[in-house]
Design a protein around this motif. Structure first.
Motif, PDB file in Angstrom:
ATOM      1  N   ALA A 529     -18.564 -45.730  29.421  1.00 48.93           N
ATOM      2  CA  ALA A 529     -19.096 -44.620  29.427  1.00 48.93           C
ATOM      3  C   ALA A 529     -18.753 -43.693  30.545  1.00 48.93           C
ATOM      4  N   GLY A 530     -18.430 -42.232  30.768  1.00 47.58           N
ATOM      5  CA  GLY A 530     -18.153 -41.497  31.761  1.00 47.58           C
ATOM      6  C   GLY A 530     -17.772 -40.168  31.317  1.00 47.58           C
ATOM      7  N   ASP A 531     -17.224 -39.431  32.338  1.00 43.68           N
ATOM      8  CA  ASP A 531     -16.567 -38.274  31.877  1.00 43.68           C
ATOM      9  C   ASP A 531     -15.066 -38.219  31.919  1.00 43.68           C
ATOM     10  N   TYR A 532     -14.690 -37.744  30.647  1.00 44.83           N
ATOM     11  CA  TYR A 532     -13.319 -37.908  30.234  1.00 44.83           C
ATOM     12  C   TYR A 532     -12.819 -36.437  30.072  1.00 44.83           C
ATOM     13  N   SER A 533     -13.290 -35.400  30.701  1.00 48.86           N
ATOM     14  CA  SER A 533     -13.162 -34.052  30.584  1.00 48.86           C
ATOM     15  C   SER A 533     -11.616 -33.881  30.789  1.00 48.86           C
ATOM     16  N   ASP A 534     -11.129 -34.521  31.796  1.00 48.61           N
ATOM     17  CA  ASP A 534      -9.748 -34.507  32.205  1.00 48.61           C
ATOM     18  C   ASP A 534      -8.550 -35.594  31.549  1.00 48.61           C
ATOM     19  N   ASN A 535      -9.049 -36.164  30.441  1.00 51.79           N
ATOM     20  CA  ASN A 535      -8.258 -37.146  29.854  1.00 51.79           C
ATOM     21  C   ASN A 535      -8.552 -37.206  28.254  1.00 51.79           C
ATOM     22  N   ASN A 536      -8.940 -36.087  27.721  1.00 51.39           N
ATOM     23  CA  ASN A 536      -9.111 -36.336  26.458  1.00 51.39           C
ATOM     24  C   ASN A 536      -7.920 -35.606  25.498  1.00 51.39           C
ATOM     25  N   TYR A 537      -7.958 -35.458  24.268  1.00 48.54           N
ATOM     26  CA  TYR A 537      -7.014 -34.705  23.440  1.00 48.54           C
ATOM     27  C   TYR A 537      -7.539 -34.326  22.171  1.00 48.54           C
ATOM     28  N   VAL A 538      -6.816 -33.307  21.415  1.00 50.11           N
ATOM     29  CA  VAL A 538      -7.189 -32.821  20.374  1.00 50.11           C
ATOM     30  C   VAL A 538      -5.999 -32.821  19.310  1.00 50.11           C
TER      31      VAL A 538
END
Length: 603
Positions: A529-538
């Protein structure tokens, strides 16, 4: 039951010739030059999408296969699905290539239909090095099907051309031209380039995949100036029409076509026998001139027939062009000219459902709309009422139907459902689950008989928390639209650099014809669990009913991506996402606000 199609149809013309320079004393053969080097492909760029399935020879989906379309790449999900959305394709021949360790390379060449989701299926052949011989002494290997290869002494070379003298391991697989599954297993399609560097259509009398490997796994092939002898059995059903001599064709992976080689094969004791100078896939094929055609397939109710396998073949011949229909039932491609032809439609499990005679045609032809009798479509119909915990009709729900590894969904907007679809002839039952999207609850799965009509009565979507879903809201400025996609999947992959990619995806086609697929995720060194706002993709959020084709032009992913729970294997992964994407399904492309949630069991 909206369904659509493209047909990738081709037969063959063979022309064997040797170029000679003749003077008054001698005749000298020029070195053989493959005709592919002189071929200029015809092109017709169109915009469209590709939705495909990769499976093995048993039909089991292959996950994690590498898929390439031009410069674009992706990997298959746990269902073997892949997609390339809103890209430039070629109506005169688009090639998709697939690689997966332990299998021969697979590919499909198809004629893209403009502004359609073109559907293809690629089945991979297991590459098992079951045979061996010594390179110095030569050898003979034979497959269980009766195909064989004879190797001369000292005829094997390494990749750099130097002689090889050790043990040679051989992987070999013969493909039966009378088995419809061959058309999904073979690479490319049945399109060739003949000795005059002209495009031809091919009718196959058998093909074979062969690869050589050294004792330490090094790549081997036939040495320059040497040949090996291939022998491929001709099935009994084809021997009455089999020519005494037939051209040999090798497969060109770059262009996805078969190339006529310098030697022909001779029919000897019920098998085609010929010399080959290198190994790839080899094919024995026979000719016909070509015309272009188009048609639309529907059922008797007027509904388009989508993702049905279609072949067009010469009478008394099992080799044919082959493809799957797109969402609107349309088909387009090339067929033999001046011949009476058989058009055959195949069901979910490869069984022939319907055959119609067409032709002969001397010019390009529009066959119009062909209505297929419902009685031959292995039709299953299930009706009922979906209710909530209070016994009231569900006004925002789904029914999910699963059978033989397939799953389909259909929206429910007034509590009632009446769903018709095709199953395999030997499917005994289907499993139905009702979903209440507003309450995020589902029913206990229930079983209904296949290939008949059943009213299952009331289905209570109550008491079981909905899982394996993605809910997405899109606001283009005119008001938000929200859709829940289920069942969704999570796949966790590791890269060679040690980075773990958590892939969240959904693929489906509803009975009413809507095609949708969703691919996004996040990267981490340790999933939690955590904040992946800088490490996600679409990669894509696509829904043709809503005119969504949402992509991330900035390659930065969602602005906010929070994983609230990340359980162990068999437990849920729960999170939220929000950001701005580009909808390329509208012109000009439009920036839209996207937000949503997911709750998916890691399995």
């Amino acid at each position: 039951m909206k369904k659509s199609g493209i047909l990738f149809l081709l037969f063959l013309f063979a022309f064997a010739a040797c170029r000679k320079n003749i003077d008054e004393v001698t005749t000298i053969e020029d070195p053989y030059e493959p005709p592919i080097v002189h071929w200029t492909p015809q092109t017709r760029p169109v915009n469209g999408s590709v939705f495909g399935i990769v499976a093995d020879a048993s039909g089991t989906p292959v996950a994690g296969a590498d898929v390439q379309l031009g410069n674009l790449t992706t990997t298959t999900d746990d269902y073997g699905h892949f997609a390339f959305n809103n890209v430039t394709l070629d109506a005169r021949g688009t090639v998709v290539k697939v690689e997966k360790a332990g299998y021969f390379n697979g590919s499909r060449r198809f004629f893209a239909v403009e502004d359609q989701t073109n559907r293809i299926r690629i089945e991979l052949i297991e590459k098992s090095f079951d045979y061996a011989f010594n390179a110095t002494s030569g050898g003979y290997v034979e497959t269980p099907d009766g195909a064989s290869i004879t190797f001369s002494p000292n005829s094997i070379a390494q990749a750099d051309g130097s002689p090889y003298t050790g043990e040679v391991k051989v992987a070999a697989k013969w493909l039966d031209p009378t088995n419809v599954r061959t058309l999904d297993l073979m690479p490319g399609n049945l399109q060739g380039i003949n000795r005059m560097a002209l495009e031809t259509a091919l009718t196959t009398y058998g093909m074979m995949a062969v690869e050589l490997q050294g004792a330490n796994g090094e790549q081997l092939n036939i040495a320059n100036g040497n040949t090996a002898t291939l022998s491929m059995p001709v099935p009994t059903a084809l021997q009455g029409n089999a020519p005494a001599e037939i051209p040999l064709w090798s497969y060109n992976e770059e262009h996805g076509v078969w190339v006529e080689e310098q030697f022909a094969a001779t029919l000897t004791n019920g098998a085609y026998v010929g010399e080959v100078t290198h190994f790839s896939f080899w094919n024995c094929d026979f000719p016909g001139d070509l015309v272009e055609f188009q048609l639309v397939l529907i059922d008797e109710s007027g509904d388009p027939l989508s993702y049905y396998g279609v072949s067009i073949s010469l009478p008394n011949s099992f080799g044919s062009g082959w493809g799957y229909t797109c969402p609107d039932g349309s088909l387009a491609g090339l067929i033999p000219a001046n011949e009476e032809l058989s058009l055959t439609i195949y069901g979910q499990c490869g069984e022939a459902l319907y055959t119609q005679t067409i032709g002969p045609f001397t010019d390009d032809v529009d066959l119009g709309t062909i209505a297929v009798p419902v009685s031959v479509l292995s039709q299953t119909t299930i009706s009922g009422t979906l209710i909530d915990c209070d016994g009231d009709p569900v006004l925002n729900g789904l029914v999910i139907i699963e059978f033989d590894g397939h799953h389909i969904t259909e929206p429910v907007s007034d509590g009632t459902f009446d769903v018709s679809f095709s199953t395999c002839n030997n499917t005994p039952d289907v499993v139905l689950t009702g979903v209440n999207l507003d309450a995020a609850e589902q029913s206990t799965p229930l079983t209904a008989p296949a290939n008949t009509t059943t009213d299952v009565g009331q289905v209570s979507a109550c008491g079981i928390q909905l899982q394996n879903f993605i809910t997405i809201t899109v606001d283009d400025g005119s008001g938000p639209a929200t859709v829940t996609y289920t069942p969704a999947l999570i796949r966790v992959d590791s890269t060679p650099a040690g980075i773990i990619r958590v892939n969240i995806n959904f693929q489906d086609s509803t009975i009413s014809g809507n095609t949708s697929f969703v691919y996004f995720g996040f990267s981490t060194l340790s999933p939690s669990a955590g904040d992946y706002s800088d490490n996600n993709y679409v990669e894509i959020i696509y829904d043709d009913a809503l005119s969504w084709s949402l992509t991330d032009n900035t390659a930065t992913g969602f602005d906010s991506f929070i994983v609230e729970e990340f359980g162990t294997f068999g437990e849920p992964v729960i999170g939220t996402f929000e950001g701005t994407l580009t909808n390329t399904a509208v012109q000009p492309p439009q920036q839209v606000a996207v937000s949503g949630t997911f709750n998916i069991i890691w399995q």
